[in-house]
Design a protein around this motif. Sequence first.
Motif, mmCIF file in Angstrom:
data_model
loop_
_atom_site.group_PDB
_atom_site.id
_atom_site.type_symbol
_atom_site.label_atom_id
_atom_site.label_comp_id
_atom_site.label_asym_id
_atom_site.label_seq_id
_atom_site.Cartn_x
_atom_site.Cartn_y
_atom_site.Cartn_z
ATOM 1 N N MET A 1 0.878 -1.342 0.144
ATOM 2 C CA MET A 1 0.051 0.070 0.001
ATOM 3 C C MET A 1 0.967 1.055 0.061
ATOM 4 S SD MET A 1 -3.007 -1.039 0.050
ATOM 5 C CE MET A 1 -4.233 0.350 0.512
ATOM 6 N N CYS A 2 0.578 2.166 -0.785
ATOM 7 C CA CYS A 2 1.096 3.538 -0.548
ATOM 8 C C CYS A 2 0.526 4.656 0.120
ATOM 9 C CB CYS A 2 1.226 3.964 -2.162
ATOM 10 S SG CYS A 2 2.042 5.469 -2.559
ATOM 11 N N ASP A 3 1.122 5.480 0.773
ATOM 12 C CA ASP A 3 0.701 6.422 1.530
ATOM 13 C C ASP A 3 1.243 7.724 1.078
ATOM 14 O OD1 ASP A 3 3.433 6.336 2.196
ATOM 15 O OD2 ASP A 3 3.089 6.227 4.351
ATOM 16 N N LYS A 4 1.748 7.808 -0.198
ATOM 17 C CA LYS A 4 2.097 9.109 -0.977
ATOM 18 C C LYS A 4 1.163 9.736 -1.705
ATOM 19 C CE LYS A 4 7.021 7.096 -1.372
ATOM 20 N NZ LYS A 4 7.874 8.297 -0.741
ATOM 21 N N LYS A 5 1.498 11.056 -1.715
ATOM 22 C CA LYS A 5 0.479 11.782 -2.353
ATOM 23 C C LYS A 5 1.292 12.357 -3.721
ATOM 24 C CE LYS A 5 -2.568 16.037 -1.774
ATOM 25 N NZ LYS A 5 -3.110 16.875 -0.486
ATOM 26 N N ILE A 6 0.854 12.171 -4.987
ATOM 27 C CA ILE A 6 1.707 12.481 -5.978
ATOM 28 C C ILE A 6 0.938 13.444 -6.855
ATOM 29 C CG2 ILE A 6 3.028 11.540 -7.896
ATOM 30 C CD1 ILE A 6 4.134 10.362 -4.994
ATOM 31 N N ILE A 7 1.577 14.488 -7.495
ATOM 32 C CA ILE A 7 1.006 15.167 -8.455
ATOM 33 C C ILE A 7 1.866 14.877 -9.667
ATOM 34 C CG2 ILE A 7 0.973 17.644 -9.674
ATOM 35 C CD1 ILE A 7 1.016 18.755 -6.875
ATOM 36 N N VAL A 8 1.055 14.493 -10.816
ATOM 37 C CA VAL A 8 1.292 14.238 -11.914
ATOM 38 C C VAL A 8 0.970 15.139 -13.139
ATOM 39 C CG1 VAL A 8 1.240 12.512 -14.064
ATOM 40 C CG2 VAL A 8 1.076 11.674 -11.658
ATOM 41 N N ALA A 9 2.194 15.835 -13.724
ATOM 42 C CA ALA A 9 1.899 16.716 -14.599
ATOM 43 C C ALA A 9 2.127 16.279 -16.248
ATOM 44 C CB ALA A 9 2.703 18.018 -14.227
ATOM 45 N N VAL A 10 1.160 16.674 -17.008
ATOM 46 C CA VAL A 10 1.285 16.063 -18.451
ATOM 47 C C VAL A 10 1.497 17.175 -19.194
ATOM 48 C CG1 VAL A 10 0.195 14.391 -19.934
ATOM 49 C CG2 VAL A 10 -0.472 14.329 -17.523
ATOM 50 N N THR A 11 2.481 17.354 -19.877
ATOM 51 C CA THR A 11 2.683 18.494 -21.022
ATOM 52 C C THR A 11 2.521 17.861 -22.374
ATOM 53 O OG1 THR A 11 4.994 18.104 -21.329
ATOM 54 C CG2 THR A 11 4.499 19.337 -19.459
ATOM 55 N N GLY A 12 2.659 18.841 -23.441
ATOM 56 C CA GLY A 12 2.437 18.268 -24.791
ATOM 57 C C GLY A 12 3.360 17.468 -25.392
ATOM 58 N N ALA A 13 4.359 17.263 -24.834
ATOM 59 C CA ALA A 13 5.313 16.348 -25.442
ATOM 60 C C ALA A 13 4.947 15.088 -25.795
ATOM 61 C CB ALA A 13 6.688 16.239 -24.705
ATOM 62 N N SER A 14 5.294 14.231 -26.956
ATOM 63 C CA SER A 14 4.912 13.037 -27.035
ATOM 64 C C SER A 14 5.205 12.120 -25.886
ATOM 65 C CB SER A 14 5.787 12.337 -28.357
ATOM 66 O OG SER A 14 5.267 11.136 -28.978
ATOM 67 N N GLY A 15 4.259 10.955 -25.601
ATOM 68 C CA GLY A 15 4.675 10.085 -24.710
ATOM 69 C C GLY A 15 3.423 10.457 -23.601
ATOM 70 N N ALA A 16 2.042 10.539 -24.220
ATOM 71 C CA ALA A 16 0.961 10.702 -23.182
ATOM 72 C C ALA A 16 0.612 9.275 -22.058
ATOM 73 C CB ALA A 16 -0.223 10.958 -23.939
ATOM 74 N N LEU A 17 1.100 7.998 -23.169
ATOM 75 C CA LEU A 17 1.011 6.776 -22.361
ATOM 76 C C LEU A 17 1.847 6.818 -21.339
ATOM 77 C CD1 LEU A 17 0.503 4.462 -25.601
ATOM 78 C CD2 LEU A 17 -1.115 4.937 -23.783
ATOM 79 N N TYR A 18 2.902 7.255 -21.099
ATOM 80 C CA TYR A 18 3.650 7.191 -19.999
ATOM 81 C C TYR A 18 2.901 7.616 -18.638
ATOM 82 C CZ TYR A 18 7.934 6.388 -22.936
ATOM 83 O OH TYR A 18 8.708 5.652 -23.650
#
Length: 199
Positions: A1-18
């Motif tokens: 189980m994970c107790d972390k709080k993560i922000i994932v920021a997605v920019t316009g570079a190729s690689g959206a699936l990552y």
Amino acid sequence: MCDKKIIVAVTGASGALYALHLIEQLKKRSCRVYVIMSQAAVITMKHEVADRRYIRQVLFAADGFFDNDNIGASPASGSFHYDALVVVPCSVNTIGMIHSNLAHNLIARTAAVARKERRQVILVPRETPVSAGTLKQLYELCLEGLDVCFAAPAFYSKPQSLDDIIDFMVFKIMNLLKIDNDLSPEWNSGCLHETEHSS
């Protein structure tokens, strides 16, 4: 189980699936995940990911979604606590803004706040080749303590599908976040004798 709080920021570079695979894997481990997505990222994601249901399924599973144009949203404040910011994929333009401490949008502002609050920042550039200017910026960001994890999948794990290739990079990102995962096998070679230690 994970107790972390993560922000994932997605920019316009190729690689959206990552980004999508990372969000999916973090949620599978019960991490709290907040997403910021630029308009360019929306365009790229629609172009690169044919399965719109998969996009909706992953993004709707996030604990929060912030408008990149809302510079006053929660991540823009140091009082909004989280453990790490992952910018994936990270465009060259975003690298430049983060390096210069510019805050023209929420992603750049969040990165600036994370830096001053000494929180973990992971940048996942996919651009290649890379100019000397960008390399210099990344070098200086590394010296400051930011993690740079180039989207450069390996093939020693003998991937059988596109998902395997993507998950190798997610494996690397999650290792930097210190979140246990088995998305890719560890390299295990050269040990002449392995001893079993009794407890």
